[in-house]
Design an enzyme around this catalytic site. Structure first.
Site, PDB file in Angstrom:
ATOM      1  N   SER A  41     -10.982  18.933   8.442  1.00 26.05           N
ATOM      2  CA  SER A  41      -9.522  18.838   8.462  1.00 26.05           C
ATOM      3  C   SER A  41      -9.047  18.355   9.824  1.00 26.05           C
ATOM      4  O   SER A  41      -9.707  18.593  10.844  1.00 26.05           O
ATOM      5  CB  SER A  41      -8.904  20.219   8.195  1.00 26.05           C
ATOM      6  N   TYR A  72      -8.511  28.819  10.388  1.00 22.73           N
ATOM      7  CA  TYR A  72      -8.823  27.570   9.671  1.00 22.73           C
ATOM      8  C   TYR A  72      -9.297  26.488  10.645  1.00 22.73           C
ATOM      9  O   TYR A  72     -10.278  25.781  10.389  1.00 22.73           O
ATOM     10  CB  TYR A  72      -7.561  27.150   8.929  1.00 22.73           C
TER      11      TYR A  72
HETATM   12  P1  NAP Z   1      -7.042  23.614  -3.381  1.00 19.87           P
HETATM   13  O1  NAP Z   1      -6.194  22.716  -4.220  1.00 19.87           O
HETATM   14  O2  NAP Z   1      -6.502  24.941  -2.971  1.00 19.87           O
HETATM   15  O3  NAP Z   1      -8.454  23.822  -4.119  1.00 19.87           O
HETATM   16  C1  NAP Z   1      -9.422  24.644  -3.544  1.00 19.87           C
HETATM   17  C2  NAP Z   1     -10.691  24.563  -4.336  1.00 19.87           C
HETATM   18  O4  NAP Z   1     -11.692  25.376  -3.685  1.00 19.87           O
HETATM   19  C3  NAP Z   1     -10.565  25.110  -5.756  1.00 19.87           C
HETATM   20  O5  NAP Z   1     -11.378  24.317  -6.594  1.00 19.87           O
HETATM   21  C4  NAP Z   1     -11.132  26.530  -5.624  1.00 19.87           C
HETATM   22  O6  NAP Z   1     -11.707  27.021  -6.835  1.00 19.87           O
HETATM   23  C5  NAP Z   1     -12.229  26.297  -4.613  1.00 19.87           C
HETATM   24  N1  NAP Z   1     -12.661  27.506  -3.920  1.00 19.87           N
HETATM   25  C6  NAP Z   1     -11.916  28.301  -3.087  1.00 19.87           C
HETATM   26  N2  NAP Z   1     -12.685  29.324  -2.642  1.00 19.87           N
HETATM   27  C7  NAP Z   1     -13.912  29.159  -3.198  1.00 19.87           C
HETATM   28  C8  NAP Z   1     -15.121  29.894  -3.137  1.00 19.87           C
HETATM   29  N3  NAP Z   1     -15.234  30.999  -2.386  1.00 19.87           N
HETATM   30  N4  NAP Z   1     -16.195  29.448  -3.840  1.00 19.87           N
HETATM   31  C9  NAP Z   1     -16.090  28.324  -4.602  1.00 19.87           C
HETATM   32  N5  NAP Z   1     -14.976  27.588  -4.703  1.00 19.87           N
HETATM   33  C10 NAP Z   1     -13.896  28.012  -4.014  1.00 19.87           C
HETATM   34  O7  NAP Z   1      -7.442  22.904  -2.010  1.00 19.87           O
HETATM   35  P2  NAP Z   1      -7.491  21.334  -1.619  1.00 19.87           P
HETATM   36  O8  NAP Z   1      -6.216  20.983  -0.974  1.00 19.87           O
HETATM   37  O9  NAP Z   1      -7.995  20.539  -2.751  1.00 19.87           O
HETATM   38  O10 NAP Z   1      -8.571  21.410  -0.442  1.00 19.87           O
HETATM   39  C11 NAP Z   1      -9.924  21.052  -0.648  1.00 19.87           C
HETATM   40  C12 NAP Z   1     -10.615  20.989   0.719  1.00 19.87           C
HETATM   41  O11 NAP Z   1      -9.934  20.038   1.533  1.00 19.87           O
HETATM   42  C13 NAP Z   1     -10.580  22.309   1.482  1.00 19.87           C
HETATM   43  O12 NAP Z   1     -11.780  22.476   2.195  1.00 19.87           O
HETATM   44  C14 NAP Z   1      -9.424  22.111   2.452  1.00 19.87           C
HETATM   45  O13 NAP Z   1      -9.566  22.915   3.601  1.00 19.87           O
HETATM   46  C15 NAP Z   1      -9.575  20.645   2.760  1.00 19.87           C
HETATM   47  N6  NAP Z   1      -8.365  20.016   3.268  1.00 19.87           N
HETATM   48  C16 NAP Z   1      -7.245  19.927   2.496  1.00 19.87           C
HETATM   49  C17 NAP Z   1      -6.117  19.320   3.014  1.00 19.87           C
HETATM   50  C18 NAP Z   1      -4.852  19.154   2.225  1.00 19.87           C
HETATM   51  O14 NAP Z   1      -3.855  18.696   2.811  1.00 19.87           O
HETATM   52  N7  NAP Z   1      -4.827  19.494   0.939  1.00 19.87           N
HETATM   53  C19 NAP Z   1      -6.125  18.832   4.331  1.00 19.87           C
HETATM   54  C20 NAP Z   1      -7.282  18.952   5.084  1.00 19.87           C
HETATM   55  C21 NAP Z   1      -8.393  19.542   4.533  1.00 19.87           C
HETATM   56  P3  NAP Z   1     -10.787  27.776  -7.968  1.00 19.87           P
HETATM   57  O15 NAP Z   1     -10.013  26.684  -8.668  1.00 19.87           O
HETATM   58  O16 NAP Z   1     -11.771  28.454  -8.868  1.00 19.87           O
HETATM   59  O17 NAP Z   1      -9.895  28.718  -7.219  1.00 19.87           O
END
Ligand code: NAP
Length: 241
Positions: free
Chosen positions: A140, A153
């Site tokens: 991130s 984070y």
């Molecule tokens: P999201 O929509 O909240 O989705 C999170 C995903 O992670 C879901 O599939 C969830 O599964 C899974 N998850 C959470 N805890 C878990 C665990 N302990 N074991 C297995 N799976 C788990 O998040 P996102 O925005 O797509 O983010 C995905 C990645 O990108 C993350 O690492 C986040 O830090 C990174 N990121 C996101 C952004 C952004 O702006 N969105 C920016 C920078 C980095 P369930 O559906 O079963 O809950």
């Protein structure tokens, strides 16, 4: 068949990555924690287009669940192998440090960092044996510059970038590459509580990114075209520095 394992593949970036990698001919192992309905929808979308998708629920931060789930998958797929691993599962538990509870600190670090360690260690052996593999860690912008309210984070994502650089050097002789992707603001469940209208004004490109745009970058890093890139962290953030 060659498979990609995408942790947190049920929603957001992970779901887009699953669909994109499937369109490139990889079988997909969709990992998720608890949201089976969402994971099932991703699998159906992939299968409707003629792709192959397996659901594999486990908590990435639980060593036993990781080993047991992946062990069972390997037993059931003796002639398939995991050639791409996307460590995408992650959570946010924002709080100013002064108010942060130990549980918020540990949960975020554990999901990102223990998750990376347990899953990667389990999958790495097959890649090293076959002398081919792509590991892509979703870090991130927060891990590069640090963001207030995200000490947990930012620490987890910065550590993930450090681990990416170290592991890349360990496994390069076996032609396994390890890279990180550092997204800025991307529209997903994780960012739906943010004030998009005001935050997008801080982004030079003037908008939040889409999960599909991150998936396209991950697909490049998963492909043969990226064979000479390793230990790198690639930002995808609309110019937000
Ligand atoms: P999201 O929509 O909240 O989705 C999170 C995903 O992670 C879901 O599939 C969830 O599964 C899974 N998850 C959470 N805890 C878990 C665990 N302990 N074991 C297995 N799976 C788990 O998040 P996102 O925005 O797509 O983010 C995905 C990645 O990108 C993350 O690492 C986040 O830090 C990174 N990121 C996101 C952004 C952004 O702006 N969105 C920016 C920078 C980095 P369930 O559906 O079963 O809950």
């Amino acid at each position: 068949m060659n498979f990609a394992l995408v942790t947190g593949g049920s929603r957001g970036l992970g779901a887009a990555i699953c669909k994109r990698l499937a369109s490139q001919g990889l079988g997909i192992i969709i990992n998720y924690h608890s949201n089976e309905t969402a994971a099932q929808e991703v699998a159906e979308t992939i299968r409707d287009k003629g792709g192959v998708a397996d659901l594999l629920p486990f908590d990435v931060s639980n060593e036993q669940s990781v080993d047991s789930a992946l062990g069972k998958w390997e037993e059931a797929h003796p002639s398939d192998r995991i050639t791409v691993l996307v460590n995408n599962a992650g959570i946010r538990e924002d709080s100013l440090m002064i108010f942060m509870q130990a549980e918020q600190w540990h949960k975020v670090i554990s999901t990102t960092l223990d998750g990376f360690f347990y899953v990667t260690r389990r999958v790495l052996k097959g890649m090293l044996t076959k002398r081919h593999g792509r590991i892509i860690n979703i870090a991130s912008l927060s891990g590069l510059k640090g963001l207030p309210g995200q000490a947990n984070y930012s620490a987890a994502k910065a550590a993930l970038i450090g681990a990416t650089k170290a592991l890349a050097q360990e496994v390069a002789p076996r032609k396994v590459t390890v890279n990180a992707v550092a997204p800025g603001f991307i529209r997903s469940d994780m960012t739906k509580d943010l004030d998009e209208d005001s935050l997008k004004k801080t982004v030079p490109l003037g908008r939040f990114g889409e999960a599909e745009e991150v998936a396209a970058l991950v697909a490049f890093l998963a492909s043969d075209d990226s064979a000479y890139i390793t230990g790198e962290t690639i930002s995808i953030n609309g110019g937000l520095l």
